[in-house]
Design a protein around this motif. Structure first.
Motif, PDB file in Angstrom:
ATOM      1  N   TYR A 105       0.832  -1.213   0.000  1.00 41.28           N
ATOM      2  CA  TYR A 105       0.000   0.000   0.000  1.00 41.28           C
ATOM      3  C   TYR A 105       0.865   1.261   0.000  1.00 41.28           C
ATOM      4  CZ  TYR A 105      -4.736  -1.860   0.501  1.00 41.28           C
ATOM      5  OH  TYR A 105      -5.953  -2.452   0.264  1.00 41.28           O
ATOM      6  N   ALA A 106       1.979   1.237   0.725  1.00 42.62           N
ATOM      7  CA  ALA A 106       2.863   2.403   0.753  1.00 42.62           C
ATOM      8  C   ALA A 106       3.404   2.694  -0.641  1.00 42.62           C
ATOM      9  CB  ALA A 106       4.006   2.169   1.738  1.00 42.62           C
ATOM     10  N   GLN A 107       3.733   1.642  -1.394  1.00 42.81           N
ATOM     11  CA  GLN A 107       4.207   1.830  -2.761  1.00 42.81           C
ATOM     12  C   GLN A 107       3.099   2.347  -3.671  1.00 42.81           C
ATOM     13  OE1 GLN A 107       7.309   1.660  -4.105  1.00 42.81           O
ATOM     14  NE2 GLN A 107       6.294   2.438  -5.956  1.00 42.81           N
ATOM     15  N   ILE A 108       1.884   1.840  -3.483  1.00 40.02           N
ATOM     16  CA  ILE A 108       0.735   2.313  -4.265  1.00 40.02           C
ATOM     17  C   ILE A 108       0.533   3.808  -4.019  1.00 40.02           C
ATOM     18  CG2 ILE A 108      -1.767   2.152  -4.527  1.00 40.02           C
ATOM     19  CD1 ILE A 108      -1.487  -0.857  -3.815  1.00 40.02           C
ATOM     20  N   GLU A 109       0.568   4.208  -2.758  1.00 42.19           N
ATOM     21  CA  GLU A 109       0.412   5.623  -2.416  1.00 42.19           C
ATOM     22  C   GLU A 109       1.507   6.458  -3.067  1.00 42.19           C
ATOM     23  OE1 GLU A 109       0.135   6.336   1.747  1.00 42.19           O
ATOM     24  OE2 GLU A 109      -1.475   4.886   2.058  1.00 42.19           O
ATOM     25  N   ASN A 110       2.731   5.957  -3.035  1.00 43.03           N
ATOM     26  CA  ASN A 110       3.853   6.690  -3.615  1.00 43.03           C
ATOM     27  C   ASN A 110       3.673   6.871  -5.126  1.00 43.03           C
ATOM     28  OD1 ASN A 110       6.702   7.768  -3.411  1.00 43.03           O
ATOM     29  ND2 ASN A 110       7.048   6.082  -4.825  1.00 43.03           N
ATOM     30  N   ASP A 111       3.264   5.798  -5.803  1.00 38.84           N
ATOM     31  CA  ASP A 111       3.053   5.882  -7.251  1.00 38.84           C
ATOM     32  C   ASP A 111       1.935   6.857  -7.596  1.00 38.84           C
ATOM     33  OD1 ASP A 111       5.067   4.270  -8.204  1.00 38.84           O
ATOM     34  OD2 ASP A 111       3.839   2.470  -8.374  1.00 38.84           O
ATOM     35  N   LEU A 112       0.841   6.812  -6.832  1.00 41.07           N
ATOM     36  CA  LEU A 112      -0.282   7.698  -7.125  1.00 41.07           C
ATOM     37  C   LEU A 112       0.057   9.153  -6.805  1.00 41.07           C
ATOM     38  CD1 LEU A 112      -3.271   5.495  -5.909  1.00 41.07           C
ATOM     39  CD2 LEU A 112      -2.654   6.057  -8.273  1.00 41.07           C
ATOM     40  N   THR A 113       0.804   9.370  -5.748  1.00 43.82           N
ATOM     41  CA  THR A 113       1.224  10.736  -5.416  1.00 43.82           C
ATOM     42  C   THR A 113       2.107  11.308  -6.525  1.00 43.82           C
ATOM     43  OG1 THR A 113       1.103  10.263  -3.041  1.00 43.82           O
ATOM     44  CG2 THR A 113       2.405  12.168  -3.719  1.00 43.82           C
ATOM     45  N   THR A 114       3.018  10.486  -7.020  1.00 41.33           N
ATOM     46  CA  THR A 114       3.860  10.901  -8.144  1.00 41.33           C
ATOM     47  C   THR A 114       3.013  11.198  -9.368  1.00 41.33           C
ATOM     48  OG1 THR A 114       5.710   9.572  -7.328  1.00 41.33           O
ATOM     49  CG2 THR A 114       5.767  10.221  -9.649  1.00 41.33           C
ATOM     50  N   ALA A 115       2.052  10.328  -9.652  1.00 48.11           N
ATOM     51  CA  ALA A 115       1.186  10.509 -10.817  1.00 48.11           C
ATOM     52  C   ALA A 115       0.394  11.805 -10.719  1.00 48.11           C
ATOM     53  CB  ALA A 115       0.248   9.312 -10.954  1.00 48.11           C
TER      54      ALA A 115
END
Length: 475
Positions: free
Chosen positions: A190-200
């Motif tokens: 989930y932390a990686q998902i959040e990071n990817d979406l924040t970047t996006a």
């Protein structure tokens, strides 16, 4: 003389070997001589990057079986079909019969990791291509926002289905990697998902020319959903979800369409309520029986149809396989006056009685028959081509604005703002009933339960129910 000949032969052999070694060392083999394409030929231009970015989108079409799972595993639907062994994997999910391998779940696992591998390949060569060359162009960062959203979506699909899953993001997975890679805790995923979406979110545009491409609002909506899935008793996560979803609401780019049923017609695709839709088409001849889960048509549509349905005089529906059948429990959950019921639950016998001019006939679903069908994805005449069963063009309405409103209602309720929660909830209910007489005025836990019930009714047969029950601890 004989001995001298042997020595001379041995000397010549040594010279020959040395010559061969020298040639092998200094003469380089070029795969192009054998008309082979290698990695060195990829990502040489903007066109290459953009073409491969489209390839990262492709597997998202192949995840459509998450939709029936989300209802069949819940109280909304039964598997249906021809027999107890017809698409056995769905029967097992319906019956909660667990074996080491479930073919539908295994396929979804493979599809999601195919998408992740494609995204990782693009990430690996973002700065420099395989040859070490830098290829810059206008809009590259925004394009990579789409790639990071897609990677997040694939991992979110996996963590919803499986919990802890293998996590890798730096590069494309190799066969050797797969032998040693272990599952990561879902909190790490989930932390990686959040990071990817924040970047996006930081680089995506608010609009796209091509329908179906990811926008900033789609990324914000998905991130809000990801926060909700982790929230549980964590008030901070609810506050994060409320704030993120508020961005989509206050943008004033989306609205609820007045006619609920029109959302699921071809004319309703990518409309004002669409925050993110997975696009399907019916023009690809490759979608045949050899590519049933790897084409560009939506197989879910054929699965939902009435078995053996025929008719005349403009009867609008095609026949199907009688899977993913709504339950009486779901049908009875709709209150009197709720317009969503007739656009969600299709009673074929009632429809036949109401339309005698069509001359309708059909076969009673052989297995777990409820007499009810998923109208939202019912196969319609004119929406397919080629191999009819496999080429339906119906988009999957992945995130609707109604979803954003109800997620925001839930997040605000849990974060302590019941007034705002009521407002967002009642926007959805006013569309459902066509008036304000059914507005919800409760607060606290009673309001929370009302919001979750509204999610069941609004998104019935769209694949949300089971995952909502699990994430809220009500399964």
């Amino acid at each position: 003389m004989k001995q001298s000949n042997i020595k001379l032969t041995g000397t010549l052999l040594i010279v020959a070997l040395l010559s061969f070694t020298s040639c092998k060392k200094w003469i380089e083999y070029n795969p192009h001589d054998d008309f082979k394409i290698t990695e060195q030929d990829y990502l040489k231009s903007e066109a290459d990057y953009r073409a491969m970015a489209v390839g990262v989108y492709s597997p998202i079409q192949w995840l459509n079986q998450i939709v029936p799972i989300g209802d069949i595993a819940s109280d909304n639907a039964v598997s249906g079909g021809e027999s107890a062994t017809d698409i056995l994997s769905l029967q097992q999910i319906d019956d909660f019969t667990h074996y080491p391998i479930n073919s539908t779940l295994a396929d979804l696992w493979q599809v999601a990791y195919e998408g992740i591998n494609r995204a990782n390949y693009m990430h690996q060569y973002k700065s420099k291509n395989i040859a070490g060359e830098t290829v810059d162009f206008a809009g590259k960062e925004a394009m990579y926002g789409e790639i990071y959203f897609l990677r997040a979506y694939y991992y979110f699909s996996l963590v919803k289905l499986f919990g802890d899953v293998p996590l890798f993001v730096d590069r494309r997975l190799t066969i050797n990697d797969s032998k040693t890679l272990q599952r990561s805790p879902k909190a790490t995923v989930y932390a990686q998902i959040e990071n990817d979406l924040t970047t996006a979110i930081s680089v995506l545009p608010t609009t796209q020319v091509d329908k179906g491409r990811i926008t900033k609002y789609a990324a914000q909506a998905l991130l809000g959903k990801v926060y909700l899935y982790q929230a549980g008793t964590n008030t901070a996560k609810y506050a994060q979800a409320a704030a993120m979803l508020e961005n989509v609401i206050t943008a004033n780019k989306f609205s609820l369409v007045s006619d609920f049923g029109s959302i699921f017609l071809p004319s309703g695709e990518n409309g004002t309520e669409s925050v993110f839709e997975i696009q399907y088409s019916n023009g690809q001849g490759t979608y045949d029986w050899g590519h049933t889960t790897r084409g560009q048509g939506n197989m879910l549509v054929q699965m939902c149809g009435v078995r053996g349905l025929t008719g005349t005089n403009g009867m609008p529906y095609n026949s199907g396989w009688s899977f993913d059948m709504p339950t009486a429990n779901l049908a009875n959950a709709f209150a009197a006056g709720d317009k969503r019921k007739d656009e969600t639950v299709f009673n074929v016998e009632a429809y036949k009685t109401a339309n005698p001019s069509f001359g309708i006939s059909y076969l009673v679903a052989p297995y777990k028959n409820t007499g009810l069908y998923n109208k939202k994805y019912l196969p319609r005449v004119g929406e397919t081509s080629g191999q009819v069963e496999l080429n339906y063009s119906n988009n999957y309405r992945t995130i609707r604005y109604a979803d954003v409103l109800l997620m925001a209602a839930e997040a605000n309720n849990k974060a302590g703002n019941d007034t705002k929660a009521q407002g967002y909830l009642n926007q959805v209910r006013r569309r459902a009933f066509g008036n304000t007489l059914n507005d919800i005025t409760s607060t606290g836990s009673t309001l929370y339960d009302a919001i979750l019930n509204e999610r069941r009714l609004e998104f019935a047969m769209e694949g949300e129910r089971f995952f909502d029950l699990v994430r809220t601890g009500k399964a």
